[in-house]
Every structure is written in structure tokens, then in C-alpha cells.
Scaffold this motif. Sequence first.
Motif, PDB file in Angstrom:
ATOM      1  N   SER A 287      16.831  -1.240  -0.950  1.00 55.02           N
ATOM      2  CA  SER A 287      15.940  -1.683  -1.550  1.00 55.02           C
ATOM      3  C   SER A 287      15.515  -3.790  -1.510  1.00 55.02           C
ATOM      4  O   SER A 287      14.282  -3.730  -1.698  1.00 55.02           O
ATOM      5  CB  SER A 287      14.711  -1.170  -2.121  1.00 55.02           C
ATOM      6  OG  SER A 287      15.810  -0.963  -3.835  1.00 55.02           O
TER       7      SER A 287
ATOM      8  N   ASP B  29       1.117  -1.360   0.155  1.00 51.67           N
ATOM      9  CA  ASP B  29       0.245  -0.313  -0.097  1.00 51.67           C
ATOM     10  C   ASP B  29       1.124   1.398  -0.052  1.00 51.67           C
ATOM     11  O   ASP B  29       0.412   2.483   0.708  1.00 51.67           O
ATOM     12  CB  ASP B  29      -0.540  -0.265   1.221  1.00 51.67           C
ATOM     13  CG  ASP B  29      -0.218   0.071   2.272  1.00 51.67           C
ATOM     14  OD1 ASP B  29      -1.046   0.776   3.723  1.00 51.67           O
ATOM     15  OD2 ASP B  29       1.170   0.314   2.160  1.00 51.67           O
ATOM     16  N   TRP B  30       2.025   1.160  -0.361  1.00 45.96           N
ATOM     17  CA  TRP B  30       3.005   2.245  -0.598  1.00 45.96           C
ATOM     18  C   TRP B  30       3.857   2.723  -1.207  1.00 45.96           C
ATOM     19  O   TRP B  30       4.561   1.293  -2.426  1.00 45.96           O
ATOM     20  CB  TRP B  30       3.818   2.375   1.184  1.00 45.96           C
ATOM     21  CG  TRP B  30       4.642   0.789   1.085  1.00 45.96           C
ATOM     22  CD1 TRP B  30       4.525  -0.490   0.769  1.00 45.96           C
ATOM     23  CD2 TRP B  30       6.384   1.167   0.769  1.00 45.96           C
ATOM     24  NE1 TRP B  30       5.715  -0.921   1.605  1.00 45.96           N
ATOM     25  CE2 TRP B  30       6.858   0.048   0.939  1.00 45.96           C
ATOM     26  CE3 TRP B  30       6.796   2.340   0.720  1.00 45.96           C
ATOM     27  CZ2 TRP B  30       8.180  -0.231   1.019  1.00 45.96           C
ATOM     28  CZ3 TRP B  30       8.633   1.979   0.423  1.00 45.96           C
ATOM     29  CH2 TRP B  30       8.773   0.789   0.091  1.00 45.96           C
ATOM     30  N   ILE B  31       4.571   2.764  -1.880  1.00 44.67           N
ATOM     31  CA  ILE B  31       5.264   3.419  -3.104  1.00 44.67           C
ATOM     32  C   ILE B  31       7.278   3.952  -2.516  1.00 44.67           C
ATOM     33  O   ILE B  31       7.054   4.801  -1.813  1.00 44.67           O
ATOM     34  CB  ILE B  31       5.169   4.590  -3.804  1.00 44.67           C
ATOM     35  CG1 ILE B  31       3.283   4.008  -4.814  1.00 44.67           C
ATOM     36  CG2 ILE B  31       5.695   5.105  -5.222  1.00 44.67           C
ATOM     37  CD1 ILE B  31       3.496   2.787  -5.798  1.00 44.67           C
ATOM     38  N   ASN B  32       7.303   3.011  -2.947  1.00 43.75           N
ATOM     39  CA  ASN B  32       9.476   3.288  -2.666  1.00 43.75           C
ATOM     40  C   ASN B  32       9.918   4.666  -2.941  1.00 43.75           C
ATOM     41  O   ASN B  32       9.030   5.181  -4.804  1.00 43.75           O
ATOM     42  CB  ASN B  32      10.346   2.437  -2.230  1.00 43.75           C
ATOM     43  CG  ASN B  32      10.049   1.970  -3.712  1.00 43.75           C
ATOM     44  OD1 ASN B  32      10.855   2.279  -4.658  1.00 43.75           O
ATOM     45  ND2 ASN B  32      11.190   0.517  -3.801  1.00 43.75           N
ATOM     46  N   ASN B  33      11.101   5.215  -2.898  1.00 46.84           N
ATOM     47  CA  ASN B  33      11.344   6.674  -3.223  1.00 46.84           C
ATOM     48  C   ASN B  33      11.965   5.990  -4.752  1.00 46.84           C
ATOM     49  O   ASN B  33      11.731   7.741  -4.870  1.00 46.84           O
ATOM     50  CB  ASN B  33      12.529   6.756  -2.379  1.00 46.84           C
ATOM     51  CG  ASN B  33      11.745   7.628  -0.533  1.00 46.84           C
ATOM     52  OD1 ASN B  33      10.450   7.817  -1.057  1.00 46.84           O
ATOM     53  ND2 ASN B  33      13.227   8.181  -0.110  1.00 46.84           N
ATOM     54  N   PHE B  34      12.686   5.176  -4.972  1.00 48.14           N
ATOM     55  CA  PHE B  34      13.582   5.166  -6.320  1.00 48.14           C
ATOM     56  C   PHE B  34      12.069   5.720  -7.186  1.00 48.14           C
ATOM     57  O   PHE B  34      11.858   6.141  -8.221  1.00 48.14           O
ATOM     58  CB  PHE B  34      13.387   3.390  -6.637  1.00 48.14           C
ATOM     59  CG  PHE B  34      13.750   3.155  -8.120  1.00 48.14           C
ATOM     60  CD1 PHE B  34      12.813   2.914  -8.836  1.00 48.14           C
ATOM     61  CD2 PHE B  34      15.295   4.313  -8.311  1.00 48.14           C
ATOM     62  CE1 PHE B  34      13.099   2.458 -10.236  1.00 48.14           C
ATOM     63  CE2 PHE B  34      15.551   3.793 -10.064  1.00 48.14           C
ATOM     64  CZ  PHE B  34      14.257   3.105 -10.833  1.00 48.14           C
TER      65      PHE B  34
ATOM     66  N   TYR C 207      11.025   9.121  -7.476  1.00 48.19           N
ATOM     67  CA  TYR C 207      12.230  10.116  -7.871  1.00 48.19           C
ATOM     68  C   TYR C 207      11.845   9.722  -8.975  1.00 48.19           C
ATOM     69  O   TYR C 207      12.362  11.537 -10.054  1.00 48.19           O
ATOM     70  CB  TYR C 207      13.512  10.488  -6.864  1.00 48.19           C
ATOM     71  CG  TYR C 207      13.635  10.507  -5.936  1.00 48.19           C
ATOM     72  CD1 TYR C 207      13.028  10.029  -4.641  1.00 48.19           C
ATOM     73  CD2 TYR C 207      14.283  11.628  -5.676  1.00 48.19           C
ATOM     74  CE1 TYR C 207      13.130  11.045  -3.535  1.00 48.19           C
ATOM     75  CE2 TYR C 207      14.392  12.720  -4.708  1.00 48.19           C
ATOM     76  CZ  TYR C 207      13.892  11.953  -4.054  1.00 48.19           C
ATOM     77  OH  TYR C 207      14.163  12.994  -2.617  1.00 48.19           O
ATOM     78  N   LEU C 208      12.159   8.922  -9.798  1.00 52.64           N
ATOM     79  CA  LEU C 208      11.684   8.442 -11.331  1.00 52.64           C
ATOM     80  C   LEU C 208      10.245   9.704 -11.450  1.00 52.64           C
ATOM     81  O   LEU C 208      10.679   9.570 -12.938  1.00 52.64           O
ATOM     82  CB  LEU C 208      11.706   7.009 -11.195  1.00 52.64           C
ATOM     83  CG  LEU C 208      12.190   6.455 -12.750  1.00 52.64           C
ATOM     84  CD1 LEU C 208      13.349   6.806 -13.452  1.00 52.64           C
ATOM     85  CD2 LEU C 208      12.333   4.914 -12.997  1.00 52.64           C
TER      86      LEU C 208
END
Lengths: 141, 141, 141, 141, 141, 141
Positions: free
Chosen positions: F96, F40-45, F48-49
Motif C-alpha cells: 500500500s 472514492d474508495w477505502i482500502n482494506n486496512f 479491517y481496522l
Amino acid sequence: MTAPTGTTAPGASFAPIEYADASPEVRAIYDDIMASRKTDWINNFWKYLAHDPQNLRRIWSDLKEVMGPGVLDPLTKELIYMAVSITTGCRYCIASHGASAWAKGMSAAQYGELLAIVGLANQTNRLAVALDVPVDERFRT
Amino acid sequence: MTAPTGTTAPGASFAPIEYADASPEVRAIYDDIMASRKTDWINNFWKYLAHDPQNLRRIWSDLKEVMGPGVLDPLTKELIYMAVSITTGCRYCIASHGASAWAKGMSAAQYGELLAIVGLANQTNRLAVALDVPVDERFRT
Amino acid sequence: MTAPTGTTAPGASFAPIEYADASPEVRAIYDDIMASRKTDWINNFWKYLAHDPQNLRRIWSDLKEVMGPGVLDPLTKELIYMAVSITTGCRYCIASHGASAWAKGMSAAQYGELLAIVGLANQTNRLAVALDVPVDERFRT
Amino acid sequence: MTAPTGTTAPGASFAPIEYADASPEVRAIYDDIMASRKTDWINNFWKYLAHDPQNLRRIWSDLKEVMGPGVLDPLTKELIYMAVSITTGCRYCIASHGASAWAKGMSAAQYGELLAIVGLANQTNRLAVALDVPVDERFRT
Amino acid sequence: MTAPTGTTAPGASFAPIEYADASPEVRAIYDDIMASRKTDWINNFWKYLAHDPQNLRRIWSDLKEVMGPGVLDPLTKELIYMAVSITTGCRYCIASHGASAWAKGMSAAQYGELLAIVGLANQTNRLAVALDVPVDERFRT
Amino acid sequence: MTAPTGTTAPGASFAPIEYADASPEVRAIYDDIMASRKTDWINNFWKYLAHDPQNLRRIWSDLKEVMGPGVLDPLTKELIYMAVSITTGCRYCIASHGASAWAKGMSAAQYGELLAIVGLANQTNRLAVALDVPVDERFRT
């Protein structure tokens, strides 16, 4: 790399897959490569990658999109590609993207400058890392 | 990196060398950097490199020559520099040359394309090497 | 890197393993490190590697042998180690082997020359690769 | 690399050291390699490394331990070895570990997936570095 | 890399530039190389780089300064150069700097130790990076 | 990297693009990432992309395909990804993909073996390149 004799792995032979021997799926991709590039031949990279048609399809799709028309002109795109290929040391890539760059109008003087920048950048990169230079405040704004 | 306390090595402290604390030799180079770049400040890379004035002199001389006016336009030169810095993973260089590129007119769209090419080239480079693709005859002419 | 909470992997916590918390097997290796280096402390590299005692044992054994007395003097060995660490970009290694080099008598002038050579070599390496320079006959005798 | 003619360095010739010409010390290591691998031949890597028997001994000891039975199955170990060799661009290693992988049961489909992952990882690695993506909080727990 | 036939780029042929065919500017640099190195021949690296006389001039000037007399002895400088060349994988550079090292008195035992250190450093570098080892406080003083 | 203040480049701010602030195009990709990964979440990569939606789309599409179900099991795929990330030194990727590997069942013992292989391979790769070991005949069949 070659698969040893007697392997039971299908398609493990690593001779390049020529158009004449290609499956319909692979031929369709070869056709698209030739149409996009306005050429009548397929280079070795695709003919070796073709052993795995999914990889061939995906990589060609990516390359067609990334190296296609955009805001950067075609020659600049090739210069960037060459800069990476020289830095990683991929001999095949240097040759093939070098050929592309010449075909897209690179001059000897431009090539000399490309070499100069790639060489110098590889040098200053290591100096900055060695000295553990902290990123300037004004670069973070 | 820092020199341990009690070292007898002269100038081994690795704080950046600020203009105010620099020798006449180093100040002269700082002045030339600021004049060439039309700025009034010196970035950290030069201030850390300055611990060895010969290195500072030689590297600045090289960079001034290589990144100065030529047949490639200034932004293209920075894009090539960034391509190398991203590939080698130099965080400082990515930040400083990225800042230069923005200052020289790079747009967000151009930056996106640069990233796309650098990423893809790093991928295809490894594929070509893994498959030991032989250089096509026609690339050797 | 840390193991996520709730992992069932034994020993997956990635805090450094301090001497006081170490198993007898790990303590024995820590003792040997300190005895060999004539120090009374263990650096972080070993304390993180110690999560896998086999890796700790094998790597310490290799390092003790390779960096021990030999035909190359101790400082030269550290300079070589630094040259590699700068080229690969390992920040920890640059710091720790840099500290070793200072402790073994490296001067600021030697450090400046090391940087100069590492930077230049990274440059000429790429130029030679870019130009696909063939190895001279007389280098093959 | 070859030692120039007229060198006074003993053992500087860089022809591979064949079993028949090997010292008892080197032969013992060759024997252990063949016994462990259940083969009757020694590959070129060992025959070139053998010019320095200490290096041969230590590297074989490490490889025997690391690539021996463990919790990862033999083929997975070779895939990891190939992933590194492709990324660093070692042509010999790609060939020899590729041969090992085929011998340990790698299929063409597995090879295709390995290539796909190694290529993609080299791409996303550079993107993450270029964007200086900060490590997510939840990866640090 | 070769320029394709029919290119309009002057000097794009990538055959090495022999002394007999060189411009006065390039010959002057060749003369300086031979005088500095006390040799009567030019190696391939310079003959390929000579296609861009500015690059040839600048790189030779850098190399002459960096590899000239200094506080590090000539053989140590070559060992450092080799360490970088092995790590980046430049085959030409390994051959040419290896030949230089032998000529400057490197022994087989020294060569074995160099290999041992370069191999081990490439290993421990990756381990430190994988474990994200924090730099010890005492390395920061 | 951040765009300097006063830039006219649209979307040049490099703060991560949160779901709440994302365009419909980007949200659709975020939704697919979360659905595929059952999170239920999106990681930073990805955040930023996302500044370049074309890059986000293409890279996610590639990753979904390459890291999806196949003949290699999910954990093996992550181990390969980690091997590359450690070798290239991408700190974010190591964190990650390390987290992914733990989540997919990697044990501490498996992690220790992965480290051992990646370290050793980086070592033997350089030794094979240094010695210019020729590929054995039987690897070419």
C-alpha cells in the motif's frame, strides 16, 4: 542523539525539557500527564519527546486513551506493553513499564510467568515461520 | 520448506505428520496434547514440528508448563502470546493463538484493546530508542 | 509490489526479468551466477532484483564473495544464513537457503538441531534483554 | 565483544584499529573514507570493522556506492538510513547517522517529522499484520 | 529492571542470586550448569533468571539438551546462536556466546566470516521481502 | 484472523466493513479518509481496522496528522514509511505504501536507491551491534 555544536537548528539540543524550562504548550501537557497519573513528576520519555510539542501532544493523547480505563484491567495492559517492549528490546520501555506494572500490583510470580510466555512465544514464532506452517482450516472459520 | 527430490535425508519430506502415520513416540505426545487441551485433533504446528520428535517433545513440554495453570489467568496468557506474535509477525501464531483467545472468552472489545496496546507499544518503543532516553533514577531503585 | 498502471516510471513493471528479456549487462551477471553455482537457471530473487542492475551487480558481488570458499565450510555458511532468515521471517529466504542447505548435504537431524538452536536463542535473547543482564567482567577481558 | 585472554586467534583483540596501527591495506581504505567524506578522522564503526580487512573493504565499497550521489538527495538518504536504524534499534547507527543528517542540513522540524513517521509506521505495520489484511486488488495491477 | 522500594512482592529485588545466597533448588541447578560446562562459576544470565526457579530449571534443561552433543559440532552451534543474537540485538548474548565461541576454537577469520554472512543475510532478507519475491517452483518439490 | 463459529463476541466477524454496511460513526471516518486523499474508495486496512471504531478513529487521526503537509515533502514521507515497512516485513504495508509512493511520483531509480539503502542499513546495523561499537565522543556533543 545530540545535535552537533554550531547547528542552526532551533531546539536541537537534546537535553531533557524540564517543567521549569517548558513552553506553556508543553507545560499544559505535562500537567495533564501528572493529573492523569496522579504523580508529581514527569519521566524522561516525555521530557525528550517534548522537543517536538506536536509529537508529545499526539503520543500522550494516544497513550492516555489506550492505557486508560477499558475492558482490560490496568495490570493486564501493562503486561501486554511489557511483552512488546521485551520483544523489540527497548531498554527504557522495559524499565518504565516494568515500574508501572509493579506499581499496579504485579507480583514476582506474575512477572516470572510473563517472562516465561514472552520467551517461549519468541521461540515458537520462529519455529512456525521456519516450517512455513499453513494455517489450519478451522482457524479460518 | 521442502527437501528437494532425491535427497538422502531420512524423514525430510515436509508433509505434516498425521496421527495415523506417526511413530509410537510421536503419538504419545499427540495424545498428551489432546488430553491437556481436551480436544480431539492436532494442529498443524505440532504436525510439522513432529519431523524432529525431540523438538516436538521439548517444545510441547515447555508450552504445557508455561501456558498451564498459574497465577496469570488463561486468557491473559493468550493475550501476551498474541502480543508477541503480532510484534514478530508470525501469521500462523497470530491465527492459532487468536483462535485460542476467542475460545478462552476474549471479547471483541478486549481484542480491540489488545491491538491498540500492541500498536502503540511498537510505536513508543521506537521513539524511546531513537531519542536514546536514559532510564530514570527512580526506575533503578 | 507493482507499479500502478499508467506510471511513467521506466522499468517499473515488476514481473521477473527473464534471461531472454534481459539487457546485456544483466545477462552477464546472470551468466556469472550460473557459472559460479554450476546451474542452468536463475532464481526469482535475482530476477526481481534485476530491475535495478546496479543493485543486482552489487548484491551478487557481495554474495559471491561472502558465500564463496572460506574458512567456514559451505554448509555451515548456509546454516548461519538460515538462522538469520528464520529470525527475520523472510519466507523466500528460508525456502531458497533451505534448498541450498539440503543440496550442500544438510541432514534431517542437522536441520532439527538448527531449528532447535534458532528457537531457543530467540527465547534466551529476550530473557536476557528483559532482565537487563549486565555483561560479566570476564567476558570483557 | 572481546576475545578471552590467552586466545591463539591472531588479531582477536577488539580494541579499535587506529590509523597509526593500521596495515597499509586498511590505511588505504581509511584514506578513501576520509577523502570521500572530506573529513580528517575515522569513526569507530570502521575502526572496529577493520579487524577483518575484507569486510571493511566490501562494506565501505557498498556504502560509498549506495550513499553517494544519486537521484535521492543526501539528506533523504540519511533519513531513510535513520528510519531503519531506529526500527532495528541500533544505538550506534542512530547516533552516527543522526550526526550525518544534522551535518547535511536536517532541521529540528524535519527530525520531529521523521520520528513521527517511524513511530507511526511501526504501529500500523503491526496492526496490518495482526488483522492479516489482504492486499487490495488495485495494488496488484 | 528493579522493583520499586516498598514493594510487597517477595523476591522482587533484582540483584543477581549468588550461589551463597541461593536456595537448595537453585544451587542444584547451578551445580549442574557448572558440571556440564566444566566451570567453577555461574554467569549473570543464570543468576538473574534464578529469581524464578521454574524458569531457571526449564531454560537450563532446554539449553543443556539443545547445545549438548549432537550432529552439529559445538562451534557450529555457537555460530548459529551468535547469528541469532546479533540479528535480534541482544548485547549480553552476543558477549556471552561470543566468549563461548572463542573458547570452542573460533578463529578471527571464522568470526569475520560469521559477521559477513549475518550482515549480508539481514540485507538480502529485506530485499526479498520488499520485492515480495514468490518462492520458486523447484523449491517446493 | 477469524473468530470461531458460535462465538458470542459481538462484531467478531472479520470480513472487511464495507461503506454500505458501516455505522454512521465509521462512515464519517471513511468520508474523511476519502476527502483527505481525494479518492472514492477505502482500502482494506481501514475496512479491517473498522471493527473497532475507536482504533479506526485514532489511527486515522494520527496518520492524517503525521502524513499531512509538513516540512518533509509527501514522497519523502512515503519513502520513510516504506523503509520501516520493509524492515519490519509487513507485506500489506509494503504494497500500500509502495502504491502511494508511485502515485506521489517515485521513479524506478528512486525505488532502486530506496531498496539499496534499506538493505545496506539492515546490514550495517547488525555489524555495529555485533561489534558493540561505542558511540564516538564527537557524536555526543
